[in-house]
Design an enzyme around this catalytic site. Structure first.
Site, PDB file in Angstrom:
ATOM      1  CG  ASP A 315    -115.940  29.507  32.635  1.00 39.22           C
ATOM      2  OD1 ASP A 315    -116.955  29.068  32.082  1.00 39.22           O
ATOM      3  OD2 ASP A 315    -114.777  29.185  32.279  1.00 39.22           O
ATOM      4  CD  GLU A 510    -115.563  27.807  26.077  1.00 34.21           C
ATOM      5  OE1 GLU A 510    -114.543  27.233  26.489  1.00 34.21           O
ATOM      6  OE2 GLU A 510    -115.890  28.941  26.459  1.00 34.21           O
TER       7      GLU A 510
HETATM    8  C1  GLC Z   1    -113.931  27.599  29.583  1.00 36.33           C
HETATM    9  C2  GLC Z   1    -115.290  27.001  29.802  1.00 36.33           C
HETATM   10  C3  GLC Z   1    -115.373  26.108  31.012  1.00 36.33           C
HETATM   11  C4  GLC Z   1    -114.021  25.478  31.294  1.00 36.33           C
HETATM   12  C5  GLC Z   1    -113.042  26.584  31.644  1.00 36.33           C
HETATM   13  C6  GLC Z   1    -111.618  26.045  31.872  1.00 36.33           C
HETATM   14  O1  GLC Z   1    -114.031  28.905  29.063  1.00 36.33           O
HETATM   15  O2  GLC Z   1    -116.401  27.891  29.839  1.00 36.33           O
HETATM   16  O3  GLC Z   1    -116.379  25.118  30.743  1.00 36.33           O
HETATM   17  O4  GLC Z   1    -114.124  24.568  32.376  1.00 36.33           O
HETATM   18  O5  GLC Z   1    -113.010  27.615  30.670  1.00 36.33           O
HETATM   19  O6  GLC Z   1    -111.103  25.537  30.687  1.00 36.33           O
END
Ligand code: GLC
Length: 620
Positions: A315, A510
């Site tokens: 992530d 989030e």
């Molecule tokens: C974010 C999320 C994830 C996402 C990634 C790229 O923090 O946790 O779900 O795919 O970053 O944007």
């Protein structure tokens, strides 16, 4: 179907031939070229020239990482500029561009935005979800994007979590079925030999089991700032106070292995069986170890036991949370089974650190080769080497009526009718007068929610689509007088047989959506009461990413329609409100009476039933 890109299988390339091609390519690669393939950078932190200089294998747009102006054509131009640079490298290995297309190509203005996963969970319609995947793949390829970080196959256990709406359901089987359906749809190869994109099951594993006040971010966190900062670094997007509210997201999943396997691992087996080509590690922690460094679960379970042959991606800055020493973060994550690192900013530091780890022998060359093999295999399987640029003719269909019809059907099937006293619904088209209250009745941004044009989403006319008020106006006869008031302050003489109030949550994504209290706000209650006083039948349409605590207000309402976060096509709501289609949606989550019945474990321990059970839904 436009020019189809033959995947390896359609082109008749056996797995053995793919393996030979990959091994041949690998044998020609320098260490720098291999490390570049393992590096993913966000689009605002890298120039095309650096793609070539550092052999970067992937670029992403994080939430809100849009070009200016935000148009499909400009998206395509941005992505193609990066790809052109990659193709000019010695071995011309194409890069793969990734986005969070989690409910359509939701970053792009003009693209169709579908209901968020919680609404699709209410539909329980795997065929519909597969078709959504196919439409989404076509709109992605129109902008030459070949990777989406979807489906989320979280199994959320706590409604207070800001990512609740990214989950299909509290029910693991439903999550697995719909996640697999989306993976099949996105990977268009299976359906009609058409072009597909790389899907990504996330966040591995048990992110939905994190507990309250276990987030490493937020005012209670032991070491503020020792974790990945949110994506959008503009001050407006993350005022300190908002960061402070992170309570669950990225937290600790305190469950035993039997529960992890039965409840949270099973959906991954289903998406792997459906052919998903990538998996994203979770920020969360299990058994005292950050998932990004969890060798047992990433290597032994995911890649070994489940047989996952695709690539595991981190992530956003996910490895940074492992240790305060970045060298140890890089070594621990890659050795645990991470194949590609979403750096996403300082790619030079990542590459030089991994190079040093390889030189020191702390990361074996075989591990690097295995990671690069998985990445190259995924790119080959997509047909990226043959057609690294998405089919431009698909631009004509981005946001087209046919795609919007699929979204309209999804909205219809996502609606859950929780109350319908005295047959308030369906409505007549010939009402003499109708009161409509609530900002969300006339706001595309509110009905789309988070991950829509921007990372957190925002109110306003953010993209193309239809609002609830617009479709009600279009459906009612011309003779109907409609009084609309965002806050229920109607004209003194305003009185009608029917009043509709749209309640909503302000968009969030989030941890910004972690909430201690899901009850209606005083303003929402006042809006209900103002409208109640002026109509005989009060109908509430709830625009929200999760169940809200409405027990005390339920007696005030004659009908309650849960619309979740429906996206751009509010027509689907009118189709059902006015009886052209029946209500068929069923609750994907239990609906608690009070905050005391949250999380699910508390509800199950409670001697009182929830307000409505998971699976509940009236028809009419
Ligand atoms: C974010 C999320 C994830 C996402 C990634 C790229 O923090 O946790 O779900 O795919 O970053 O944007």
């Amino acid at each position: 179907m436009t020019a189809t890109v033959e995947s390896n299988r359609q082109r008749g390339m056996s797995d053995a031939e793919v393996a030979r091609k990959v091994d041949h390519l690998l044998s020609q690669m320098t260490l720098e070229e291999k490390l570049g393939q393992m590096t993913m950078v966000e689009n605002n932190s890298v120039e095309p020239a650096q793609i070539a200089e550092f052999f970067i294998g992937s670029v992403l747009s994080g939430g809100g990482g849009n070009p200016t102006p935000n148009t499909p054509e400009n998206w395509r131009a941005m992505v193609c500029a990066f790809q052109k640079a990659a193709l000019e490298t010695r071995l011309a290995i194409p890069l793969i561009y990734g986005v969070d297309a989690v409910h359509g190509h939701n970053n792009v203005k003009g693209a169709v935005i579908f209901p968020h996963n919680i609404g699709l969970g209410a539909s329980r319609d795997a065929d519909l979800v597969e078709r959504i995947g196919r439409v989404t793949a076509r709109e992605l390829l129109a902008t030459s994007v070949h990777w989406t970080f979807a489906p989320s196959v979280s199994v959320p256990q706590d409604l207070r979590w800001g990512r609740i709406y990214e989950g299909y359901s509290e029910d693991s089987k439903l999550v697995g079925d719909l996640g697999a359906a989306l993976a099949r749809g996105l990977d268009g190869r299976r359906a009609d030999g058409g072009s597909g994109v790389l899907a990504c099951a996330k966040h591995f594993v048990a992110d939905g089991a994190a507990g309250w006040r276990e987030s490493p971010i937020g005012e209670h966190a032991p070491q503020q700032g020792s974790t990945a900062p949110p994506q959008d670094l503009s001050p407006a997007a993350q005022p300190d106070a908002a960061l402070g509210q992170w309570q669950i997201d990225q937290g600790i999943s305190r469950i035993d292995e039997a529960t992890l396997r039965a409840q949270h691992l099973m959906p991954y087996q289903k998406t792997i069986d459906a052919g998903v080509g990538s998996v994203m590690a979770s920020y969360s922690t299990w058994d005292g170890i950050k998932m990004h460094a969890h060798r047992y679960l990433l290597k032994d379970v995911l890649k070994g036991e489940l047989g996952f042959a695709g690539l595991v991606v981190t992530d956003w800055m996910g490895i940074n949370q492992i240790n305060s020493d970045y060298y140890k973060c890089v070594v621990a994550s890659v050795n645990a089974g991470i194949d590609m690192v979403m750096v996403p900013y300082d790619f030079r530091s990542f590459i030089s650190t991994l190079k040093e780890a390889a030189r020191q022998g702390d990361v074996a060359r075989e591990r690097i080769d295995d990671a690069v093999r998985r990445i190259l295999r995924a790119k080959l399987a997509l047909g990226l080497f043959d057609q690294p640029i998405g089919d431009k003719s698909l631009l004509e269909s981005l946001g087209c009526a046919a795609h919007r019809q699929v979204a309209r059907e999804a909205v219809r099937k996502s609606l859950v009718l929780l109350k319908n006293d005295s047959q308030s619904l369906p409505l007549s088209r010939d009402l003499p007068r109708l009161l409509v209250g609530g900002r969300a009745a006339d706001d595309i941004g509110l009905q789309c929610g988070g991950w829509s044009i921007t990372w957190q989403g925002e109110a306003g006319a953010t993209t193309t689509g239809t609002t609830i008020l617009e479709v009600i106006r279009a459906t009612l006869s011309d003779s109907t007088a409609i009084d609309y008031s965002p806050d229920g302050q109607f004209a003194d003489d305003a009185r009608a047989a029917v009043g509709i109030v749209a309640l909503h949550e302000e968009p969030y994504a989030e941890g910004f959506g972690d909430r201690a209290d899901l009850a209606l706000s005083p303003d929402e209650i006042a809006l209900l009461q103002r409208t109640r006083e002026r109509c005989d039948q009060l109908i509430v349409v709830l625009i929200a990413g999760r169940p809200r605590i409405i027990t005390d207000q339920l007696p005030l309402l004659d009908a309650l329609v849960v619309a979740w976060l429906p996206g751009t096509e509010a027509d689907g709501l009118a189709d059902v409100l006015f009886g052209d289609f029946p209500f068929t949606g069923k609750l994907p989550f239990s609906w608690p009476r009070s905050m005391e019945q949250i999380p699910l474990a508390a509800l199950r321990a409670s001697d009182e039933a929830p307000l409505r059970e998971c699976g509940y839904g009236l028809t009419c």
